[in-house]
Motif scaffolding. Sequence first.
Motif, PDB file in Angstrom:
ATOM      1  N   GLU A   1       5.780   6.747  18.256  1.00 13.83           N
ATOM      2  CA  GLU A   1       4.501   7.126  17.660  1.00 13.83           C
ATOM      3  C   GLU A   1       4.433   8.650  17.469  1.00 13.83           C
ATOM      4  O   GLU A   1       3.996   9.130  16.421  1.00 13.83           O
ATOM      5  CB  GLU A   1       3.353   6.649  18.556  1.00 13.83           C
ATOM      6  CG  GLU A   1       2.002   6.960  17.995  1.00 13.83           C
ATOM      7  CD  GLU A   1       0.874   6.339  18.826  1.00 13.83           C
ATOM      8  OE1 GLU A   1       0.303   7.056  19.659  1.00 13.83           O
ATOM      9  OE2 GLU A   1       0.591   5.145  18.628  1.00 13.83           O
TER      10      GLU A   1
ATOM     11  N   ASP B   1       7.235   3.078   5.360  1.00 12.53           N
ATOM     12  CA  ASP B   1       6.140   2.108   5.284  1.00 12.53           C
ATOM     13  C   ASP B   1       5.569   1.999   3.871  1.00 12.53           C
ATOM     14  O   ASP B   1       5.103   0.933   3.460  1.00 12.53           O
ATOM     15  CB  ASP B   1       4.983   2.529   6.205  1.00 12.53           C
ATOM     16  CG  ASP B   1       5.378   2.512   7.676  1.00 12.53           C
ATOM     17  OD1 ASP B   1       6.410   1.910   8.017  1.00 12.53           O
ATOM     18  OD2 ASP B   1       4.658   3.139   8.479  1.00 12.53           O
ATOM     19  N   ASP B   2       5.577   3.094   3.159  1.00 17.32           N
ATOM     20  CA  ASP B   2       4.859   3.152   1.882  1.00 17.32           C
ATOM     21  C   ASP B   2       5.558   2.304   0.828  1.00 17.32           C
ATOM     22  O   ASP B   2       6.753   2.473   0.575  1.00 17.32           O
ATOM     23  CB  ASP B   2       4.732   4.607   1.427  1.00 17.32           C
ATOM     24  CG  ASP B   2       3.892   5.408   2.402  1.00 17.32           C
ATOM     25  OD1 ASP B   2       2.717   5.068   2.587  1.00 17.32           O
ATOM     26  OD2 ASP B   2       4.430   6.347   3.024  1.00 17.32           O
ATOM     27  N   GLY B   3       4.788   1.434   0.216  1.00 19.66           N
ATOM     28  CA  GLY B   3       5.379   0.527  -0.759  1.00 19.66           C
ATOM     29  C   GLY B   3       6.483  -0.312  -0.153  1.00 19.66           C
ATOM     30  O   GLY B   3       7.375  -0.778  -0.850  1.00 19.66           O
ATOM     31  N   ALA B   4       6.435  -0.477   1.225  1.00 18.98           N
ATOM     32  CA  ALA B   4       7.465  -1.242   1.931  1.00 18.98           C
ATOM     33  C   ALA B   4       8.858  -0.735   1.562  1.00 18.98           C
ATOM     34  O   ALA B   4       9.788  -1.511   1.330  1.00 18.98           O
ATOM     35  CB  ALA B   4       7.311  -2.736   1.634  1.00 18.98           C
TER      36      ALA B   4
ATOM     37  N   ALA C   1       0.846  -1.185   0.000  1.00 17.07           N
ATOM     38  CA  ALA C   1       0.000   0.000   0.000  1.00 17.07           C
ATOM     39  C   ALA C   1       0.883   1.237   0.000  1.00 17.07           C
ATOM     40  O   ALA C   1       2.050   1.189   0.375  1.00 17.07           O
ATOM     41  CB  ALA C   1      -0.896   0.002   1.221  1.00 17.07           C
TER      42      ALA C   1
ATOM     43  N   GLY D   1       6.281  -5.395  11.433  1.00 23.89           N
ATOM     44  CA  GLY D   1       5.396  -4.239  11.341  1.00 23.89           C
ATOM     45  C   GLY D   1       5.575  -3.264  12.505  1.00 23.89           C
ATOM     46  O   GLY D   1       4.830  -2.291  12.634  1.00 23.89           O
TER      47      GLY D   1
ATOM     48  N   SER E   1       7.075  -0.139  14.257  1.00 22.48           N
ATOM     49  CA  SER E   1       7.668   1.105  13.748  1.00 22.48           C
ATOM     50  C   SER E   1       8.952   1.468  14.493  1.00 22.48           C
ATOM     51  O   SER E   1       9.091   1.202  15.692  1.00 22.48           O
ATOM     52  CB  SER E   1       6.670   2.258  13.909  1.00 22.48           C
ATOM     53  OG  SER E   1       5.652   2.158  12.952  1.00 22.48           O
TER      54      SER E   1
ATOM     55  N   TYR F   1      -0.047  -0.679  -6.470  1.00 24.31           N
ATOM     56  CA  TYR F   1      -0.173  -0.435  -5.034  1.00 24.31           C
ATOM     57  C   TYR F   1      -1.628  -0.152  -4.683  1.00 24.31           C
ATOM     58  O   TYR F   1      -2.415   0.254  -5.537  1.00 24.31           O
ATOM     59  CB  TYR F   1       0.671   0.774  -4.622  1.00 24.31           C
ATOM     60  CG  TYR F   1       2.126   0.598  -4.935  1.00 24.31           C
ATOM     61  CD1 TYR F   1       2.968  -0.072  -4.059  1.00 24.31           C
ATOM     62  CD2 TYR F   1       2.665   1.071  -6.133  1.00 24.31           C
ATOM     63  CE1 TYR F   1       4.304  -0.274  -4.360  1.00 24.31           C
ATOM     64  CE2 TYR F   1       3.999   0.869  -6.449  1.00 24.31           C
ATOM     65  CZ  TYR F   1       4.814   0.196  -5.555  1.00 24.31           C
ATOM     66  OH  TYR F   1       6.133  -0.004  -5.856  1.00 24.31           O
TER      67      TYR F   1
END
Lengths: 280, 280, 280, 280, 280, 280
Positions: F91, F122-125, E116, F173, F175, E160
């Motif tokens: 966070e 995180d985006d697009g791993a 994503a 997963g 962070s 995506y």
Amino acid sequence: MSRDVATLLEALPYIREFHGKTVVIKYGGAAMTDESLREEFAKDVVLLKFIGMNPVIVHGGGAAITDHMERLGLEVDFVDGLRVTDAETVEVAKMVLVGKVNKDIVRRINRYGQPAVGICGDDGALFRVSRQLPGGVDIGFVGQVDHVNIDLLHHIQDDYIPVIASVGADRDGQSYNVNADNAAGAVARALGAYKTIFMTDVEGWLRDPDDPTSLVRQADVAEVEQSIDAVGGGMLPKLRACLDAIRGGAGFAHIIDGRLPHSLLLELFTDAGIGTKIFP
Amino acid sequence: MSRDVATLLEALPYIREFHGKTVVIKYGGAAMTDESLREEFAKDVVLLKFIGMNPVIVHGGGAAITDHMERLGLEVDFVDGLRVTDAETVEVAKMVLVGKVNKDIVRRINRYGQPAVGICGDDGALFRVSRQLPGGVDIGFVGQVDHVNIDLLHHIQDDYIPVIASVGADRDGQSYNVNADNAAGAVARALGAYKTIFMTDVEGWLRDPDDPTSLVRQADVAEVEQSIDAVGGGMLPKLRACLDAIRGGAGFAHIIDGRLPHSLLLELFTDAGIGTKIFP
Amino acid sequence: MSRDVATLLEALPYIREFHGKTVVIKYGGAAMTDESLREEFAKDVVLLKFIGMNPVIVHGGGAAITDHMERLGLEVDFVDGLRVTDAETVEVAKMVLVGKVNKDIVRRINRYGQPAVGICGDDGALFRVSRQLPGGVDIGFVGQVDHVNIDLLHHIQDDYIPVIASVGADRDGQSYNVNADNAAGAVARALGAYKTIFMTDVEGWLRDPDDPTSLVRQADVAEVEQSIDAVGGGMLPKLRACLDAIRGGAGFAHIIDGRLPHSLLLELFTDAGIGTKIFP
Amino acid sequence: MSRDVATLLEALPYIREFHGKTVVIKYGGAAMTDESLREEFAKDVVLLKFIGMNPVIVHGGGAAITDHMERLGLEVDFVDGLRVTDAETVEVAKMVLVGKVNKDIVRRINRYGQPAVGICGDDGALFRVSRQLPGGVDIGFVGQVDHVNIDLLHHIQDDYIPVIASVGADRDGQSYNVNADNAAGAVARALGAYKTIFMTDVEGWLRDPDDPTSLVRQADVAEVEQSIDAVGGGMLPKLRACLDAIRGGAGFAHIIDGRLPHSLLLELFTDAGIGTKIFP
Amino acid sequence: MSRDVATLLEALPYIREFHGKTVVIKYGGAAMTDESLREEFAKDVVLLKFIGMNPVIVHGGGAAITDHMERLGLEVDFVDGLRVTDAETVEVAKMVLVGKVNKDIVRRINRYGQPAVGICGDDGALFRVSRQLPGGVDIGFVGQVDHVNIDLLHHIQDDYIPVIASVGADRDGQSYNVNADNAAGAVARALGAYKTIFMTDVEGWLRDPDDPTSLVRQADVAEVEQSIDAVGGGMLPKLRACLDAIRGGAGFAHIIDGRLPHSLLLELFTDAGIGTKIFP
Amino acid sequence: MSRDVATLLEALPYIREFHGKTVVIKYGGAAMTDESLREEFAKDVVLLKFIGMNPVIVHGGGAAITDHMERLGLEVDFVDGLRVTDAETVEVAKMVLVGKVNKDIVRRINRYGQPAVGICGDDGALFRVSRQLPGGVDIGFVGQVDHVNIDLLHHIQDDYIPVIASVGADRDGQSYNVNADNAAGAVARALGAYKTIFMTDVEGWLRDPDDPTSLVRQADVAEVEQSIDAVGGGMLPKLRACLDAIRGGAGFAHIIDGRLPHSLLLELFTDAGIGTKIFP
């Protein structure tokens, strides 16, 4: 209701694993002759295509050929499970396979929403075949696939489901009947298929063909090689085709019981799977 | 020697005109049954492909179907030149057309160096067919092409020569025999073919079928429309197919004498051309 | 009539062999100065393009340069067949080659239906040239091609026929005259051409330049290497260019008699071929 | 130092505006004859290409043609600013323009790091020209561009800077000299250029050619149309070309003083701009 | 076991219907706050992607924003269900939505095998927002989406799953909080989505919000328009967003109960569906 | 005026050198906190994009994180310059970096005419992170980038400027906060960046941090390796990141003084450059 959608999610890990993968399916036996199983098979294949797999179907059509030969008053003869095939027989076999069996499969698949294209070894020079001499005996125009030219498959497999009738020609253009197990193994090898699935009329590979409890659930290539001399009947070409595909770079091979409804989905989308699994 | 290469150059204006153009060829008659003409036809088609045209072949196979039906002891019946076709007949016709005639053409073309792909109306849902009722008479599973889905042709025609057997199915998946002239016209219309060429066993369109000197060398669509009520026999579906193709946007249509060796090349690469030319 | 289309078919095996292949043609001599041969050459090249080959033309223009220099009252001098070239000469040579000879070829080809694009070694930095010192003698701005940047050719050769004038510049932007045989060999090498054809005003490579019967019909690279020390005159740069091209990965090289009408087609489309063939 | 990078940023709004835009530049006058201005021009054009514009250069070469004609002892004659052009003159003009002036520009641009390709109206059949009869007077092979075939430009303009010499041929292949202003306007129109810039040897469009203070800083198409009857000399073809380009869909046209170093950048990258701006 | 694969096949008609279709999902409520529902949601979305749909997720994050504001000692105020939003509040809302809620969704989806990408209205200038004045009252930096620039979505949505946080900026770069229903409707409209699904904490659209039996199972746009004046609370922006999307060219809209596990799959893959369906 | 356009041309050699090249910019320090420097930075980056470079921005946001933590009454603690990071801290850090700092940069860049897209690990791993244990001490959720998946960058970097916040997740997963120097080095390595530029609040690498005259103007990798044990403070992760990038195949690395207006342009477009240059 909620129960049913949960089932969809149980398939998720398999859908993920198989996404974008090529699966060569040797189609035959009861799944091809029983009317209800034929419909289910067509649906199953369409589902595989919709969820992102690339199914490629290879089929023979033994029973239909024998039927038609008898209608024509031609003699039907087998040596070691291979049809003795004179010039007239190969012509009839080809007509039945390509002109009837193949197009029946194509039309059924079309109806469920994914277009299929039926071809044989002649189209796009897909197969180059040479004469097979089992045990040195000449049984006529029975060939084995020496080379698969996958160019035509590359043109159509993204948008269509290829359905391949197992006949082909040699360098001189002479037609041959080809055992469909042999053809399926050769196609799987050429495509580097992720899975090759042989649909049969038995539970799988039985150590003792008369004892259903002797089912081999899984075996690697080495085990198959050690045991193959003891194998006979229709299982022999299937196991040979498994070896041919896997040695040539394809992934897993499966021999499953096509008499079970949705045997294809059971093999692909359940943990237990069914039949015999052969791995590299 | 120098004489011969000069001939090549004489073809240059035609090669220029036809470059990149689609030519739909209705293949049939003596050109399909005479061994020597068959070889010449395959060579001619390969030459067209090499010099940059896109030949698309549509064929029937009347004689071979009749032969096989007789071998099976089935009754052969015609109404207005259309075969009366029960369920058994359509199955036999399909087997013969798709499984024998079509693949023979494919193999011959392959041998001369351009790969062909043999398909029928089922493949990629190419044809949608509906029942034809000539003069309101039900002669069984004889259909006409209502729609041509050219998507599959677009996938293959750049790199292969499509060879199309004139059978197809209706919305319910029921198979029909289709007159090959009708199918060729429908394909030409759908592709917007530059030329549609009907190979026949006569000199062309003869005003008086018994008088070869009555050949119509050329006619426009209006003239054909005015004369068509007087036309009968096998010429009628050809002229109808010409009208269908041209009204639908295709270019010229030709009815030529396929009994002449290289009739295709004579029509395309000589000033005089042969047979009848119909223009918009 | 039927005779003529048969000739087309005799060309089929050659058309098949050459389909999609690149042929570099060194254009020069009578074929470039005789009005009738010029027209025929343009037609021949267009034919090659239409039937699927990729002709690339490389030309010099000795006679036209000499003419123009004489009109300007400039001195014309040669050493070992290479023009002694001062700054003024190179400028004149370039004007004549690029501005006159090249565009004449382009316009003729355009007229027969395939567009041509005329370029020289400057365009797209096609050639990088360095000063040539034959036998250590400085004869001015006469260069050899050290590097061919085929990028521009890749942009245009699918849709146009490239026509290359054999001039170019060194790293500093200084212009040089380049022997067209040398340039053609370098282009063929860079493109990995299937054939390189040198059009000359002799029958081919003659062992004894004064004896037409001493024509070498074919030779391999090793034989050319052994014999080359004995070769002089205009044949020397041609043979060197053949060696350069073939050693660099190009296929066959041909030295043909451009004085024959359609010598190009005779070489390509007849079994016997003409002139001298050099193979790897 | 920090002062200098600030200048870069002042150009940012212009860089943004012109990004991806096509700018046709009529190159001529002092900018083409003065050695130092020539170098600056090449650098400027390369800079435009690097920052994302698509410069297309169109040039004539009046002075160089006259020079060469005089060296050849040919008579030089003008009617209304147009060169009287017999067959010999057009050949000389073409040689000088295409073989010398054009390639000089190409080589200079190459040196600054963006490859250029020099073409003329013959290449890829870029221009179709017809005879121009100013005031009904036949002054020989002087043509105007009737049609621009931009196909070749589409093949090369992404990766190369096209440099176009203003000569071309009519339908019969006869060469013509073309006024470069006319050619530039036609190219701009065909490409739908964002800007068309005419580099001249005056400050811009002067109401009174003898009074530099009469410079028209900007005008719209209607104003140009109203005034054009009073315009003479070399300004007339420029204004006509501006009208031609803008009416045909191109954007702004500029007439600037090419005698100023970097006049191109001054026009494009300063708020004030220079010369005359004509807008739709 | 056979029971379960049959369930897969029951989904086939839906899979076929939705193949290649875009589904915009407004994600919110319990499905976003309940740990177990969050996991199920991520799995469901990944399944949709694997079987060939293009899910696009739009989310707000009311509860998380309120939590964080309280931690910071900021006052939380609502007018008509819209958060009164001063400069500090919009900054906090954006941090929480984009920096926490959005990336939590992204990471969960990644874990199930389809990557994503989390974006907000700023990225690729996705949203252009203007100030919303509900009933003419200024409640601060609360905006509505005036324009969706789908260019970025076109770059990423094939490979995506886009996850869009409903914040954006106006022309001056001022940030605004945007109601996620409004944003989802605008995205669905811009993409011409096949379905837009609003996940809520009620059964669907209830005529009487206190009476679950008053659920509207389906309604067309005209019916929604007639009834909308009587609607209040959180249902109002949802219905408005439905109207906005459908009027703008999107297909069906659904308001479903996100508190049910797999509500998304229930809606998509069962005949009955759940909640309220609004059609054009 | 003419003075200014000349400056543009002085940049030409640099524009040429950097055309099409990827430059990873670690953005931080005063250039990110000073309002005027922020604006200048956005402009500079947009200019780089317009002239054909591919800038990729990686940023942290130390000061903003500390601010927000203090507002929340959270304890701020550092070990060896690395923030001690419990679950709550990571966070908060993520919210501030991704939801505030990142989008501020994106919006500013958008305003100058090149769209930016803000993403995090995180985006697009994009990043796979593992826990960092400096000197074996566990300081919580502080990670280092083990792997960069550049697939998402390939989807967007042609048409957008990627702005990457230095946070990411491990395989489970979870962070982590990531040092932005470390992240920038990893991105540069994965992209094979032509240049990696670290914007700092010092003049460059100072041998003696208290002595501005001890600036190292340039050093190769070997020299950095020999000296690195003596380096401490914030310079240490920068030098490590330089080594990481260059050893992994990236080109030059630069440590520059971001407090200077347009430090980026000064480094890229002046001969002298600024700060420290490290080369392979």
